[in-house]
Design an enzyme around this catalytic site. Structure first.
Site, PDB file in Angstrom:
ATOM      1  N   GLY B  87       0.828  -1.202   0.000  1.00 24.74           N
ATOM      2  CA  GLY B  87       0.000   0.000   0.000  1.00 24.74           C
ATOM      3  C   GLY B  87       0.852   1.237   0.000  1.00 24.74           C
ATOM      4  O   GLY B  87       2.065   1.173  -0.023  1.00 24.74           O
ATOM      5  N   GLY B  88       0.195   2.383   0.042  1.00 17.85           N
ATOM      6  CA  GLY B  88       0.933   3.640   0.018  1.00 17.85           C
ATOM      7  C   GLY B  88       1.786   3.828   1.249  1.00 17.85           C
ATOM      8  O   GLY B  88       2.883   4.362   1.187  1.00 17.85           O
ATOM      9  N   MET B  89       1.259   3.375   2.367  1.00 19.38           N
ATOM     10  CA  MET B  89       1.969   3.671   3.612  1.00 19.38           C
ATOM     11  C   MET B  89       2.900   2.563   4.064  1.00 19.38           C
ATOM     12  O   MET B  89       3.620   2.712   5.019  1.00 19.38           O
ATOM     13  CB  MET B  89       0.938   3.946   4.699  1.00 19.38           C
ATOM     14  CG  MET B  89       0.750   5.429   4.865  1.00 19.38           C
ATOM     15  SD  MET B  89      -0.350   5.756   6.197  1.00 19.38           S
ATOM     16  CE  MET B  89      -1.841   6.069   5.313  1.00 19.38           C
ATOM     17  N   GLY B  90       2.841   1.471   3.416  1.00 20.05           N
ATOM     18  CA  GLY B  90       3.684   0.375   3.851  1.00 20.05           C
ATOM     19  C   GLY B  90       3.200  -0.918   3.237  1.00 20.05           C
ATOM     20  O   GLY B  90       2.302  -0.924   2.402  1.00 20.05           O
ATOM     21  N   VAL B  92       1.819  -4.931   3.732  1.00 18.63           N
ATOM     22  CA  VAL B  92       1.158  -5.834   4.664  1.00 18.63           C
ATOM     23  C   VAL B  92       1.647  -7.251   4.397  1.00 18.63           C
ATOM     24  O   VAL B  92       1.566  -7.745   3.282  1.00 18.63           O
ATOM     25  CB  VAL B  92      -0.379  -5.801   4.497  1.00 18.63           C
ATOM     26  CG1 VAL B  92      -1.015  -6.662   5.558  1.00 18.63           C
ATOM     27  CG2 VAL B  92      -0.876  -4.375   4.598  1.00 18.63           C
ATOM     28  N   LYS B 107       1.423  -5.121   9.356  1.00 16.79           N
ATOM     29  CA  LYS B 107       1.628  -3.976   8.476  1.00 16.79           C
ATOM     30  C   LYS B 107       2.893  -3.255   8.898  1.00 16.79           C
ATOM     31  O   LYS B 107       3.009  -2.777  10.027  1.00 16.79           O
ATOM     32  CB  LYS B 107       0.440  -3.016   8.565  1.00 16.79           C
ATOM     33  CG  LYS B 107       0.577  -1.859   7.593  1.00 16.79           C
ATOM     34  CD  LYS B 107      -0.781  -1.336   7.192  1.00 16.79           C
ATOM     35  CE  LYS B 107      -0.665  -0.292   6.094  1.00 16.79           C
ATOM     36  NZ  LYS B 107      -1.927   0.032   5.481  1.00 16.79           N
ATOM     37  N   ASP B 206      -8.889   8.650   7.101  1.00 16.60           N
ATOM     38  CA  ASP B 206      -8.473   8.192   5.768  1.00 16.60           C
ATOM     39  C   ASP B 206      -9.403   7.115   5.243  1.00 16.60           C
ATOM     40  O   ASP B 206      -8.961   6.060   4.799  1.00 16.60           O
ATOM     41  CB  ASP B 206      -7.031   7.669   5.855  1.00 16.60           C
ATOM     42  CG  ASP B 206      -6.367   7.558   4.500  1.00 16.60           C
ATOM     43  OD1 ASP B 206      -5.349   6.851   4.401  1.00 16.60           O
ATOM     44  OD2 ASP B 206      -6.887   8.158   3.538  1.00 16.60           O
TER      45      ASP B 206
END
Lengths: 173, 860
Positions: B87-90, B92, B107, B206
């Site tokens: 994903g964008g933030m990290g 999984v 995550k 978000d």
């Protein structure tokens, strides 16, 4: 529950490609595609996955597989090469990329640097080259390098330190 | 290769810089901005030297790849075992938590985003707040931590795919992801979840499809609360042009203005998400960031019914309210929103009924039905049995010699608890499970006792009669039919025989005829358990009768315990039952248990054993199979094709279908095949049997797709259609047939998916047949994501990858499929066959496929 070959391969792919590329050397690379070797390593990894005792060692284990494969290829190729008088000396500098994530600009840049690095490495002493290979390309811990090269860990750190200096001089950085 | 001399001249000392660098390396050196800054400040020859060496290291890293910053295999208590998504933030991962022995989702935040120590603090606060959120529609957070420079938190590992995948897939097909009322119902849950969090002072910040998980039963689950606050994305920096148009879509006007966020902002984002799911479009859209911002602040959103004319008016109103520019004009809280959404969902009946898996209520009713139907019989029998046993013993004692009697009595009581001989009445279990019957001269204690009693006999024939009752097959024709998998025929014969026995009344019974009745009930139970009859309740009733007639008998006990298992039984509960049965089994009985269990977990596929597909989940089957592997010493994993069932009913159906395929251009052959198929279904397969799904195959061959649509009005009908289509894809379907039926199939699949049925296997086959392996690969990847332990999914994806020439990754999928399969050898054979096909096609990858094929075929 255990690590799957796919995840491990995904994580160490870069490293394996580097190892294969460098360990093959320019001569062998005119005869074989590093990507083929990578695939053979992948297959072997799948089939002998059960011999991996600790998933934490997956990276080192894969690298060992790669080295062994190349060593075998080199042995087999020696006879062939000696018999063929018309060996092409054109260096295969295409860094194999099956991964489509990096854009073309980065790849070209990388190819140039790869050629530079390989040429610089050839101008190092055997020990210096080996320590850079084992430490920076194969990613082995100092302890193992020390074992393989028959020195103390401290000696290895010093050797690497100097090798880096020499490499910097050759690369004109 | 030549080079400089191996060693430095002996008189050259190691320079100070050499030593210092060596020291840094020994300490596990990582180049950092702080170190560089310090060195630059230091200035001087030595510092320059070190800086130079650091540059070399950087160069090496850039060429060789990010070798140093790899994620370790283990983060604290967690061992990484798989990749779930990026994903964008990290990223999984799937991880195994050693201490609690469970699988979780892990995550890991991208290191580049978490370098700031203030961020670590925020991370901890958020994770702690998150861990206290307990709601049906919020993905539980278990814990958080930091290891090897990576921040991570752990969540429940649920099966399911994130909503953005659904949306993307739907967009690919030119459809919307959800029907409006269905969406309203599902999002009501999410609204409620938000309300729950808001009441505890936690904002999500978000909300978007990427943070919503769709579980296999269709319900939605919200994840990643507050995370954007941690990584600083909550107030959008408009200066980062281009990067943000994506996230801007879900941003509320106040967010765009950089104002404080409130619960209403979360609801706004939810509205956008819901809008997108039902219509495939965004309420406000633009090409550039500036235009997007302008629209967000100044333009009105597109009314829902403008893009989706048939959407419920109520839904349009709700969304319009939620998308108000002023937060105060939106809903006051998530609860009131949830209620309104629920009202929209309940309002009018939908064209397609919502899928509902067996709910608790249904389970209870079913159990009661079995009990109530048999209670009358059971009570009657029990009373009768007790009375008559006493009578029998009194009579016989008075007339016969004591020794004969005691041996006989011993034999009878032994018979009650013995598992029985595989080729005797209990051998019907062998019939069901396909176990090889033991040799005839293997004695049992019962036979031994009867033999000795017979020696004592003085014109007495009871021992001999009991022996024959113990050994003989009931109604040989029924057994023969059972061996052919013709359960209906067997049951008809047994019905007649049982009726005849029971009509003789319950007086003047002796142990011999009780034994006969026992065998008949058991045989009929077994017949009911064949796939073509699939009458679990009937079987349960007969097993109850059998166990009343022979109270300690083991066979009915095993079968009863297993018959009562439900689809929703957890794998661990199942294993507990297995353990108990093995533990309680008499000597030799454990082999019987293992045989039945092995039959239980076998996958049902064309041409395979004619077993009733007990409704166990794949996860449960695999757990039991692993357990069997331990208990049964590897025998469990042998392919079941070697049983006498290879010629079962399903093979005949598959044959007819294949002939139908061949006859697509030959009407006479086609008609014959269809007739045969439908005849088999009519006479040999009971109406309630899962094998009736084969009728769908014949419907497709005939082109009778409207008939399929008509069936999809009920949950059971829908499931049957999907099962039938999956059967279809497992056969050798000619592409022409799929192409011909494409439109009809699309409709059918669309309806099925709207109710949450998994349809990936069918779609993959469809795309492949239509010559679009890339689309097939996308579908296959969705399938793998949704059912990560399904060998068929990996095999399908392997096939797509082979088509696309992606040899190495095809190899991984193939290996994974074989590793996960319940029948690894047959899966391996299928994979090798795919590879051989690719080799035969030629082309530049043919050699590689050849190598791969050889390596897989040659290994054991």
């Amino acid at each position: 529950m255990s690590l799957t070959p796919e995840v491990a391969f995904e994580r160490y792919r870069e490293r394996l490609l580097s190892v294969i590329y460098f360990r093959m050397g320019p001569d062998l690379r005119t005869r074989m595609d590093p990507e083929d070797v990578l695939q053979e390593v992948a297959i072997e990894a799948i089939h002998s996955w059960h011999t991996l005792d600790d998933p934490a060692n997956a990276g080192a284990w894969l690298v060992t597989l790669a080295r062994r494969k190349i060593a075998r290829i080199l042995r087999d190729q020696v006879g062939v090469a000696a018999r063929d008088p018309r060996r092409e000396r054109a260096m295969k500098t295409d860094f194999p990329v099956a991964d489509h994530r990096t854009g073309p600009a980065t790849m070209a840049d990388r190819k140039d640097r790869l050629v530079l690095l390989e040429q610089a490495l050839t101008r190092l002493s055997d020990d210096h080259r080996e320590v850079v290979m084992l430490s920076k390309i194969e990613g082995l811990p100092a302890k193992e390098i020390a074992e393989r090269m028959g020195r103390s860990e401290n000696a290895i750190h010093l050797l690497l330190s100097r090798a880096i200096k020499r490499l910097g001089q050759e690369l004109q950085l | 290769m030549t080079g400089n001399p191996d060693r430095l001249p002996a008189d050259e000392q190691a320079s100070a810089a050499d030593l210092r660098m060596a020291g840094l390396l020994a300490d596990g050196f990582r180049p950092s901005p702080d170190l560089r800054r310090a060195l630059r400040l230091e200035s001087g020859e030595e510092a320059d030297d070190i800086l130079g060496r650091i540059n070399v290291l950087d160069f090496l890293d850039s060429v060789v790849g990010d070798v140093g910053n790899e994620l370790p295999e283990r983060l604290g208590d967690y061992r990484i075992i798989g990749l779930l998504g990026r994903g964008g933030m990290g990223t999984v991962f799937e991880a195994y938590q050693e201490s609690l022995e469970r699988v979780v989702a892990l995550k890991v935040l991208a290191p580049s985003r978490t370098a700031d120590p203030r961020m670590r603090k925020r991370f901890r606060t958020e994770a702690r707040a998150n861990a206290n959120l307990h709601h049906q529609h919020i993905l539980p957070v278990f814990g958080f931590g930091e290891a090897a420079g990576h921040l991570y938190f752990t969540m429940e590992r649920v099966e399911g795919v994130s909503l953005d995948r659904h949306v993307a897939t739907a967009r690919r097909r030119g459809q919307a992801a959800m029907e409006p009322r269905d969406a309203a119902r599902r999002f009501a849950g999410v609204a409620d979840a938000l309300a729950h969090a808001h009441r505890r002072g936690i904002l999500h910040r978000d909300v978007k499809p990427g943070n919503i998980l769709v579980q296999p039963d269709g319900s939605l689950c919200l994840a990643d609360f507050g995370l954007s606050k941690v990584v600083g994305e909550d107030s959008l920096s408009v200066s980062e042009v281009g990067a943000f148009v994506g996230t801007l879509h879900y941003a509320s006007p106040e967010q765009a203005r950089g104002q404080e966020l409130t619960p209403a902002s979360d609801l706004y984002a939810l509205a956008v998400t819901l809008y997108q799911c039902v219509s495939g479009k965004m309420p406000i859209d633009a090409e550039t960031t500036e235009a997007m911002l302008d629209g967000l602040l100044n333009r009105d959103p597109l009314p829902l019914r403008r893009v989706l004319p048939h959407a419920p008016r109520d839904l349009e109103i709700v969304l319009d309210k939620l998308l108000s520019k002023d937060p105060r004009d939106r809903y006051p809280d998530g609860e009131s929103l949830a209620r309104d959404l629920q009202r929209i969902a309940d309002d009018e009946p939908v064209l397609v009924r919502r899928r509902s898996w067996p709910s608790r209520a249904w389970r209870v009713v079913r159990k009661h039905r079995v009990l109530s139907a048999t209670i009358a019989v059971a009570v009657l029998l029990l009373a009768v049995v007790l009375v008559l046993w006493r009578q029998v013993l009194v009579e016989e004692e008075a007339v016969r010699s004591a020794r004969y009697e005691s041996l006989l009595a011993a034999a009878i009581s032994r018979a009650e608890t013995e598992p029985g001989r595989p080729d005797g009445p209990d051998g019907l279990l062998a019939v069901l499970t396909g176990m090889a019957p033991e040799t005839a001269d293997q004695g049992t204690e019962v036979l031994d006792l009867l033999g000795r009693a017979d020696l004592q006999a003085d014109g007495e024939t009871r021992a001999r009669d009991l022996r024959s009752a113990y050994l003989d097959d009931p109604v040989p024709a029924a057994t023969a039919a059972l061996r052919e998998g013709r359960g209906q025929a067997a049951r008809a014969l047994l019905d007649a025989a049982i009726a005849a026995e029971e009509s003789r009344g319950f007086l003047d019974r002796d142990s011999v005829t009780w034994m006969r009745l026992y065998r008949l009930y058991l045989a009929r139970a077994v017949a009911s358990l064949t796939a073509s009859v699939a009458d679990q309740e009937g079987a349960a009733a007969d097993l109850l009768r059998a166990s009343f007639v022979r109270p300690g008998a083991f066979a009915p006990a095993i079968l009863s315990a297993l018959v009562r298992l439900e689809a929703s039984e957890s794998p661990s509960a199942l294993l507990a039952v297995c353990d108990r049965l093995i533990g309680e089994a008499p000597p030799g009985g454990d082999a019987v248990v293992l045989g039945v269990l092995r039959a239980l977990v076998a996958p049902v596929r064309p041409g395979a054993a004619n077993l009733m597909p007990f409704s166990l989940s794949k996860a449960a089957r695999r757990r039991v199979l692993r357990w069997l592997d331990v208990e049964d010493g590897g025998a469990a994993l042998q392919p079941l094709d070697s049983t006498p069932w290879a010629g079962g009913i399903e093979t005949s159906l598959a044959d007819a279908a294949q002939r139908g395929f061949a006859g697509l251009s030959d009407t006479a052959a086609l008609r014959a095949a269809l007739l045969e198929g439908r005849a088999l279904l009519g006479t040999e397969i009971a109406a309630g049997s899962p094998l009736q799904a084969w009728s769908v195959v014949f419907d497709v061959i005939e082109g009778a797709l409207p008939a399929l649509l008509a069936r999809m009005n009920t949950t059971a009908g829908m499931r049957q259609v999907v099962d039938g289509l999956v059967l279809l894809t497992r056969l050798d379907v000619p592409a022409e047939l799929l192409r011909r039926s494409q439109d009809g199939l699309e409709r059918v699949l669309g309806i099925a998916e709207a109710s949450g049925q998994p349809t990936e296997p069918i779609r993959v086959a469809l795309w492949m047949a239509l010559g679009d392996p890339a689309a097939a690969l996308a579908e296959a990847t969705d399938w793998v994501g949704r059912a990560a332990d399904d060998a068929d999914a990996y095999l399908a994806r392997a096939r797509c990858r082979i088509e696309l020439g992606d040899v190495t990754y095809a190899a991984f999928d193939g290996a994974q499929a074989i590793g996960l399969a319940l029948d690894p050898d047959s899966v391996r054979a299928r994979f090798v066959a795919m590879l051989e096909e690719a080799v035969a096609r030629g082309g530049e990858d043919a050699q590689r496929f050849q190598a791969l094929s050889r390596s897989f075929a040659g290994s054991d």
